[in-house]
Design a protein around this motif. Structure first.
Motif, PDB file in Angstrom:
ATOM      1  N   GLN A  13       0.836  -1.197   0.000  1.00  0.00           N
ATOM      2  CA  GLN A  13       0.000   0.000   0.000  1.00  0.00           C
ATOM      3  C   GLN A  13       0.873   1.250   0.000  1.00  0.00           C
ATOM      4  O   GLN A  13       2.018   1.232   0.461  1.00  0.00           O
ATOM      5  N   ALA A  14       0.313   2.316  -0.489  1.00  0.00           N
ATOM      6  CA  ALA A  14       1.017   3.592  -0.484  1.00  0.00           C
ATOM      7  C   ALA A  14       1.459   3.937   0.934  1.00  0.00           C
ATOM      8  O   ALA A  14       0.706   3.735   1.898  1.00  0.00           O
ATOM      9  N   SER A  85       8.183   4.933   2.106  1.00  0.00           N
ATOM     10  CA  SER A  85       7.193   5.943   1.690  1.00  0.00           C
ATOM     11  C   SER A  85       6.807   5.750   0.225  1.00  0.00           C
ATOM     12  O   SER A  85       6.789   6.709  -0.554  1.00  0.00           O
ATOM     13  N   LYS A  87       4.949   5.291  -3.257  1.00  0.00           N
ATOM     14  CA  LYS A  87       3.840   5.988  -3.898  1.00  0.00           C
ATOM     15  C   LYS A  87       3.333   5.146  -5.067  1.00  0.00           C
ATOM     16  O   LYS A  87       4.101   4.357  -5.640  1.00  0.00           O
ATOM     17  N   PRO A  88       2.088   5.341  -5.464  1.00  0.00           N
ATOM     18  CA  PRO A  88       1.588   4.585  -6.628  1.00  0.00           C
ATOM     19  C   PRO A  88       2.460   4.786  -7.871  1.00  0.00           C
ATOM     20  O   PRO A  88       2.607   3.855  -8.676  1.00  0.00           O
ATOM     21  N   GLU A  89       3.044   5.956  -8.014  1.00  0.00           N
ATOM     22  CA  GLU A  89       3.894   6.199  -9.183  1.00  0.00           C
ATOM     23  C   GLU A  89       5.213   5.450  -9.135  1.00  0.00           C
ATOM     24  O   GLU A  89       5.981   5.456 -10.101  1.00  0.00           O
ATOM     25  N   ASP A  90       5.511   4.778  -8.021  1.00  0.00           N
ATOM     26  CA  ASP A  90       6.688   3.914  -7.957  1.00  0.00           C
ATOM     27  C   ASP A  90       6.415   2.534  -8.553  1.00  0.00           C
ATOM     28  O   ASP A  90       7.334   1.726  -8.680  1.00  0.00           O
ATOM     29  N   THR A  91       5.165   2.279  -8.906  1.00  0.00           N
ATOM     30  CA  THR A  91       4.814   0.997  -9.509  1.00  0.00           C
ATOM     31  C   THR A  91       5.591   0.791 -10.801  1.00  0.00           C
ATOM     32  O   THR A  91       5.554   1.633 -11.699  1.00  0.00           O
ATOM     33  N   THR A 115       4.351  -3.205  -7.078  1.00  0.00           N
ATOM     34  CA  THR A 115       3.061  -2.569  -7.293  1.00  0.00           C
ATOM     35  C   THR A 115       2.636  -1.871  -6.017  1.00  0.00           C
ATOM     36  O   THR A 115       2.569  -2.505  -4.957  1.00  0.00           O
ATOM     37  N   VAL A 116       2.363  -0.576  -6.125  1.00  0.00           N
ATOM     38  CA  VAL A 116       1.964   0.222  -4.973  1.00  0.00           C
ATOM     39  C   VAL A 116       0.511   0.648  -5.172  1.00  0.00           C
ATOM     40  O   VAL A 116       0.192   1.351  -6.131  1.00  0.00           O
ATOM     41  N   SER A 117      -0.337   0.215  -4.276  1.00  0.00           N
ATOM     42  CA  SER A 117      -1.765   0.546  -4.383  1.00  0.00           C
ATOM     43  C   SER A 117      -2.071   1.811  -3.587  1.00  0.00           C
ATOM     44  O   SER A 117      -1.458   2.087  -2.558  1.00  0.00           O
ATOM     45  N   SER A 118      -3.050   2.558  -4.084  1.00  0.00           N
ATOM     46  CA  SER A 118      -3.411   3.825  -3.417  1.00  0.00           C
ATOM     47  C   SER A 118      -4.480   3.609  -2.371  1.00  0.00           C
ATOM     48  O   SER A 118      -5.061   2.541  -2.257  1.00  0.00           O
TER      49      SER A 118
END
Length: 118
Positions: A13-14, A85, A87-91, A115-118
């Motif tokens: 998760q984010a 920390s 972020k979804p954009e790190d996916t 995969t980072v979920s928001s």
């Protein structure tokens, strides 16, 4: 030849953390530097962080400074990427790469998905 194998990816998760590992085998004595790259969906591959194999010299992309930490354990021939920390954009698919000199990155791993979920 040098072989690189990544591990440690997954779904988080984010705001969460993950640690990626890149195990090197083969002619590791020839390595001069290693790095992490990533390629997100629909994006080009980008540099994330790099480290000299025999010195504590590191470099980071602006987008990850202060959140990611690259390190290595020469005794284990392993490089790490501590990611905090998130972020979804790190996916992205994260790959490690290694070079032996001035000719760029000679070896690449297969990659591990983050995969980072928001």
């Amino acid at each position: 030849q040098v072989q690189l194998v990544e591990s440690g990816g997954g779904l988080v998760q984010a705001g969460g953390s993950l640690r990626l590992s890149c195990a090197a085998s083969g002619r590791t004595y020839s390595l001069a530097f290693m790095a992490w790259f990533r390629q997100g969906p629909g994006k080009e591959r980008e540099f994330v962080a790099g480290i000299r194999w025999s010195a504590d010299i590191t470099r980071y992309a602006d987008s990850v400074k202060g959140r990611f930490t690259i390190s290595r354990d020469n005794a284990k021939n392993t490089m790490y990427l501590q990611m905090n920390s998130l972020k979804p954009e790190d996916t992205a698919a994260y790959s490690c790469a290694a070079g032996v000199g001035s000719t760029g990155y000679n070896y690449w791993g297969q990659g591990t998905q983050v995969t980072v979920s928001s």
